[in-house]
Design a protein around this motif. Structure first.
Motif, PDB file in Angstrom:
ATOM      1  N   TYR A 236      11.923-104.325  34.362  1.00  0.00           N
ATOM      2  CA  TYR A 236      12.998-103.411  34.760  1.00  0.00           C
ATOM      3  C   TYR A 236      14.174-104.141  35.390  1.00  0.00           C
ATOM      4  CZ  TYR A 236      10.232-103.380  39.136  1.00  0.00           C
ATOM      5  OH  TYR A 236       9.506-103.722  40.247  1.00  0.00           O
ATOM      6  N   TYR A 254      17.820-102.452  43.797  1.00  0.00           N
ATOM      7  CA  TYR A 254      17.001-102.254  42.614  1.00  0.00           C
ATOM      8  C   TYR A 254      15.748-103.124  42.611  1.00  0.00           C
ATOM      9  CZ  TYR A 254      16.812-100.108  38.048  1.00  0.00           C
ATOM     10  OH  TYR A 254      16.460 -99.329  36.986  1.00  0.00           O
ATOM     11  N   ILE A 331       8.755 -94.747  50.106  1.00  0.00           N
ATOM     12  CA  ILE A 331       9.373 -95.661  49.138  1.00  0.00           C
ATOM     13  C   ILE A 331       8.670 -95.589  47.795  1.00  0.00           C
ATOM     14  CG2 ILE A 331       9.871 -98.071  48.613  1.00  0.00           C
ATOM     15  CD1 ILE A 331      10.049 -98.623  51.519  1.00  0.00           C
ATOM     16  N   PRO A 333       6.943 -93.676  45.126  1.00  0.00           N
ATOM     17  CA  PRO A 333       6.710 -92.298  44.670  1.00  0.00           C
ATOM     18  C   PRO A 333       5.310 -92.123  44.073  1.00  0.00           C
ATOM     19  CG  PRO A 333       8.199 -93.448  43.187  1.00  0.00           C
ATOM     20  CD  PRO A 333       7.993 -94.342  44.360  1.00  0.00           C
ATOM     21  N   ARG A 334       4.738 -93.218  43.588  1.00  0.00           N
ATOM     22  CA  ARG A 334       3.428 -93.124  42.982  1.00  0.00           C
ATOM     23  C   ARG A 334       2.400 -92.607  43.995  1.00  0.00           C
ATOM     24  NH1 ARG A 334       2.492 -96.573  37.987  1.00  0.00           N
ATOM     25  NH2 ARG A 334       4.511 -97.501  38.331  1.00  0.00           N
TER      26      ARG A 334
ATOM     27  N   SER B 102       7.798 -99.938  31.458  1.00  0.00           N
ATOM     28  CA  SER B 102       7.971-101.027  32.418  1.00  0.00           C
ATOM     29  C   SER B 102       9.433-101.464  32.482  1.00  0.00           C
ATOM     30  CB  SER B 102       7.062-102.204  32.077  1.00  0.00           C
ATOM     31  OG  SER B 102       7.451-102.774  30.855  1.00  0.00           O
ATOM     32  N   LEU B 104      11.765 -99.358  33.047  1.00  0.00           N
ATOM     33  CA  LEU B 104      12.412 -98.436  33.979  1.00  0.00           C
ATOM     34  C   LEU B 104      11.800 -98.648  35.356  1.00  0.00           C
ATOM     35  CD1 LEU B 104      12.377 -95.330  31.629  1.00  0.00           C
ATOM     36  CD2 LEU B 104      14.398 -96.589  32.373  1.00  0.00           C
ATOM     37  N   ASN B 105      12.663 -98.839  36.329  1.00  0.00           N
ATOM     38  CA  ASN B 105      12.206 -99.148  37.685  1.00  0.00           C
ATOM     39  C   ASN B 105      11.313 -98.030  38.234  1.00  0.00           C
ATOM     40  OD1 ASN B 105      12.047 -99.726  40.475  1.00  0.00           O
ATOM     41  ND2 ASN B 105      13.927-100.909  40.314  1.00  0.00           N
ATOM     42  N   PRO B 106      10.080 -98.389  38.659  1.00  0.00           N
ATOM     43  CA  PRO B 106       9.114 -97.359  39.043  1.00  0.00           C
ATOM     44  C   PRO B 106       9.451 -96.613  40.335  1.00  0.00           C
ATOM     45  CG  PRO B 106       8.252 -99.544  39.501  1.00  0.00           C
ATOM     46  CD  PRO B 106       9.517 -99.737  38.727  1.00  0.00           C
ATOM     47  N   VAL B 107      10.309 -97.155  41.185  1.00  0.00           N
ATOM     48  CA  VAL B 107      10.560 -96.470  42.451  1.00  0.00           C
ATOM     49  C   VAL B 107      11.907 -95.734  42.478  1.00  0.00           C
ATOM     50  CG1 VAL B 107       9.086 -98.075  43.700  1.00  0.00           C
ATOM     51  CG2 VAL B 107      11.532 -98.457  43.660  1.00  0.00           C
ATOM     52  N   PHE B 108      12.538 -95.608  41.302  1.00  0.00           N
ATOM     53  CA  PHE B 108      13.760 -94.815  41.241  1.00  0.00           C
ATOM     54  C   PHE B 108      13.588 -93.679  40.242  1.00  0.00           C
ATOM     55  CE2 PHE B 108      15.268 -98.752  43.007  1.00  0.00           C
ATOM     56  CZ  PHE B 108      16.227 -98.356  43.910  1.00  0.00           C
ATOM     57  N   TYR B 153      10.123 -89.558  38.046  1.00  0.00           N
ATOM     58  CA  TYR B 153       9.980 -91.010  38.069  1.00  0.00           C
ATOM     59  C   TYR B 153       9.375 -91.421  36.731  1.00  0.00           C
ATOM     60  CZ  TYR B 153      10.916 -90.861  43.044  1.00  0.00           C
ATOM     61  OH  TYR B 153      11.514 -90.693  44.254  1.00  0.00           O
ATOM     62  N   PHE B 155       6.886 -93.058  35.836  1.00  0.00           N
ATOM     63  CA  PHE B 155       5.439 -92.941  35.650  1.00  0.00           C
ATOM     64  C   PHE B 155       4.993 -91.500  35.442  1.00  0.00           C
ATOM     65  CE2 PHE B 155       5.895 -92.292  40.175  1.00  0.00           C
ATOM     66  CZ  PHE B 155       4.947 -91.326  40.451  1.00  0.00           C
TER      67      PHE B 155
END
Lengths: 343, 296
Positions: A236, A254, A331, A333-334, B102, B104-108, B153, B155
């Motif tokens: 990413y 980012y 921070i 989200p998972r 992967s 795409l940034n997982p925390v945005f 998100y 995921f």
């Protein structure tokens, strides 16, 4: 129920269990260590009857299990017992000494985050170039020199050779402590509008907090650097670059946010560990803090006070952990959304 | 003939690490004209992906990279003025990746990433306007509930959905050249086929030129106008898709085609390693010369 609230309740319950376990452990360990607390408290000149009377008064002749029963009964009434050393209730002692340590550790923690994280980020962004080499050198230096050595070095350089900062204490002589609200001088002074006192307290905090924070700053810089470098290799980030995201924005947001997740957990532990490690720094800077108190009472086998101090430090660890977990779940989200997804 | 949006001429690339020097590309030439879909086919390690990296000027400044030859993207030399290429990334030249999830940034949230994509190249855009354009772009790639996808998100979405998001991002700014590096190889075959068809429809209707990098011959056959076959850093055969598939001439191409699995065409087949004939010189089909060359 929101997943965050659920996490909070779960962790609180777990924390109480841990605290109970710690209290049992420290209660028995402190009592099994050889040495008669009553004799130590009264000194070598006290008569045998006086020592015996004190032992009887403190239930020290009862079996351990019965002693623990007395302890639990007092605890239920919000009483942690009385120190044999200061002859004051342990709670009162803690209330007197804890804020000084907290103030020190908070400022040190702030330095750790505000200096360490950006330093690590800078190093990662300029990997294997000038800024990186410099940052790595500084952080290794900071990590491998103990806090009390930093304390002495800082005192020598910045308080003695170039007297920029005060040598020791929480306030200059002649400055009256602010009214006791939280016990944190800076906060109390601010609340009562005594800005002069607040600045004076802050001024006194800088050297000891720096000494305490340096190894944490180095540690957090190193952690952030390695975590960022790993993140920089992720697809990413390749995507972000292929889409023309600004390199500075990648570094600040980012790549930084995902890299923060593993770093924060370790930082939380580092932060809590400073509470216990503050002792030598408090010693060097004549800082009337809880760590110093803790060492005094352990050396004197002051049973109630030992249990009290250990419980407070354990509670601080747990609270810090809880706060870090909350920040991480915000921070990441998972974690926050895992619940929803499962259903 | 339309002007090429991507021209690569006699490109050499080597990586140097310590005293070791590994040559990866041995003087390849290729071009993609405006609105044309060109495939670059070869096995892994043949130098396909580095070609795309070089076209984005992403590799040239790395330590130990030695690139020689011409790479011209939309009229700018990627080696001499990488800053010009960097300024075009994300809007005039975009890219699609192997594994959308992967990439795409997982925390945005998708919406936050999309907003950045829409601002590529320093375009000023208000948040509301970005949101509106992102929703429209997602609707175009047939995502059922664009608003919800933007608030999700990566995921939380399936691989196929993420690939649609990626396609939407790649085309949102109306690029002139799209680099598709093994797009969707990480997805399962049917989803990959669906998303490729979607991408094909969109680029064809908009006239976006595509450099399609793949190891999968059957996908290439469906998608590309023209094909370059690359083997160990050398282009070995070049022709229009129908020419190449009906009349493969180079031993390596023949081997590739002969070895292609019959069902749906999955991964890369086993090839006799380093057969000598594979080193045969480049074979060019009729009418497929590089610009500036005389057609034989």
């Amino acid at each position: 129920m929101s997943p965050i609230l659920r996490l909070l309740i779960h962790r609180l319950a777990l924390s109480l269990l841990v605290l109970a376990g710690v209290s049992i452990l420290i209660f028995f360990v402190a009592r099994v260590v050889p040495g008669d607390p009553a004799r130590i408290a009264l000194g070598p000149n006290a008569g045998a009857e006086a020592v015996e009377a004190l032992r009887e008064e403190r239930h020290l002749n009862d079996p351990l299990i019965v002693q623990y029963g007395w302890f639990l009964r007092d605890l239920a009434g919000g009483d942690l017992g009385t120190s044999l050393y200061t002859r004051r209730p342990v709670l009162q002692d803690i209330a007197a000494y804890l804020p000084a340590t907290l103030e020190l550790v908070f400022i040190a923690g702030l330095m750790m985050v505000l200096v360490g994280l950006p330093l690590g980020r800078l190093a990662a962004r300029h990997q294997r170039r000038g800024p990186d080499h410099l940052a790595r050198f500084l952080s290794v230096l900071a990590v491998c020199t103990p806090a009390f050595v930093w304390g002495v070095i800082l005192q020598l350089l910045l308080a003695y050779v170039w007297p920029i900062f005060p040598l020791e204490g929480r306030l200059s002589t002649g400055v009256a402590p602010p009214p006791d609200i939280t016990g944190l001088y800076t906060v109390d002074a601010l609340l009562t509008g005594q800005f002069g006192t607040m600045l004076n307290a802050l001024y006194h905090l800088i050297l000891p907090a720096t000494a305490l924070a340096l190894s944490g700053i180095g540690q957090s810089a190193r952690l952030t650097r390695s975590s960022m470098i790993e993140t920089y290799r992720k697809p990413y980030i390749e995507m972000a670059r292929a889409y023309g995201f600004k390199e500075g924005r990648i570094a600040r947001r980012y790549a930084f946010r995902p890299a923060l997740i593993p770093t924060l957990t370790v930082l939380g532990l580092d932060f809590a560990a400073m509470l216990a490690n503050a002792f030598l720094v408090e010693r060097v800077f004549v800082w009337p803090g809880l760590s110093r108190y803790g060492v005094e009472v352990i050396l004197r086998k002051d049973l109630d006070a030992i249990v009290g101090v250990v419980l407070v430090i354990a509670a601080m660890f747990l609270i810090t952990n809880l706060v870090v977990d909350l920040i991480v779940s915000i921070i990441n989200p998972r974690l926050r959304l895992a619940e929803k997804r499962g259903k | 003939m339309a002007d090429p949006v991507l021209t690569v001429r006699d490109l050499h690339l080597a990586f140097r690490k310590g005293r070791q020097r590994t040559e990866v590309l041995h003087g390849i030439s290729l071009h993609v004209n405006a609105g044309e879909k060109v495939a670059l086919v070869g096995e892994s390690g043949s130098g396909k992906s580095v070609t795309a990296q070089l076209a984005l000027a992403r590799l040239q400044q790395e330590k130990g990279t030695e690139a020689e030859g011409l790479i011209e993207v939309l009229g700018h030399d990627a080696t001499r003025s990488p800053a010009r290429i960097a300024a075009m990334r994300g809007h005039r030249v975009t890219m699609i990746f192997q594994d959308p999830t992967s990439a795409l940034n997982p925390v945005f949230r998708i919406g936050e990433i999309f907003e950045q994509v829409l601002r590529a190249g320093g375009q000023r855009l208000r948040a509301q306007e970005a949101r509106r354009r992102a929703e429209a772009a997602l609707a175009e790639v047939q995502i059922p509930d664009p608003a919800r996808a933007l608030d999700s998100y990566p995921f939380q979405l399936s691989g196929g959905m993420n690939q649609r998001v990626m396609i939407a991002m790649a085309l949102a700014n109306g690029p002139e050249l799209l680099l598709a590096d093994e797009p969707g190889t990480a997805l399962d075959v049917t989803v990959q086929a669906q998303t490729l068809r979607l991408m094909d429809d969109l680029v064809t209707s908009r006239g976006t030129a595509v450099l399609f990098i793949s190891h999968n011959l059957s996908v290439v056959r469906e998608f590309a106008d023209r094909v370059y076959v690359i083997y160990r850093g050398r282009i070995v055969e070049h022709g229009r898709t129908e020419q190449l598939f009906s009349d493969p001439r180079h031993p390596y191409t023949k081997a590739l085609l002969a070895a292609a699995p019959r069902l749906l065409g999955g991964g890369l087949p086993d090839l006799p390693q380093g057969a000598e004939a594979f080193a045969d010189p480049l074979l060019v089909h009729d009418g497929c010369a590089e610009p500036g060359e005389v057609t034989a």
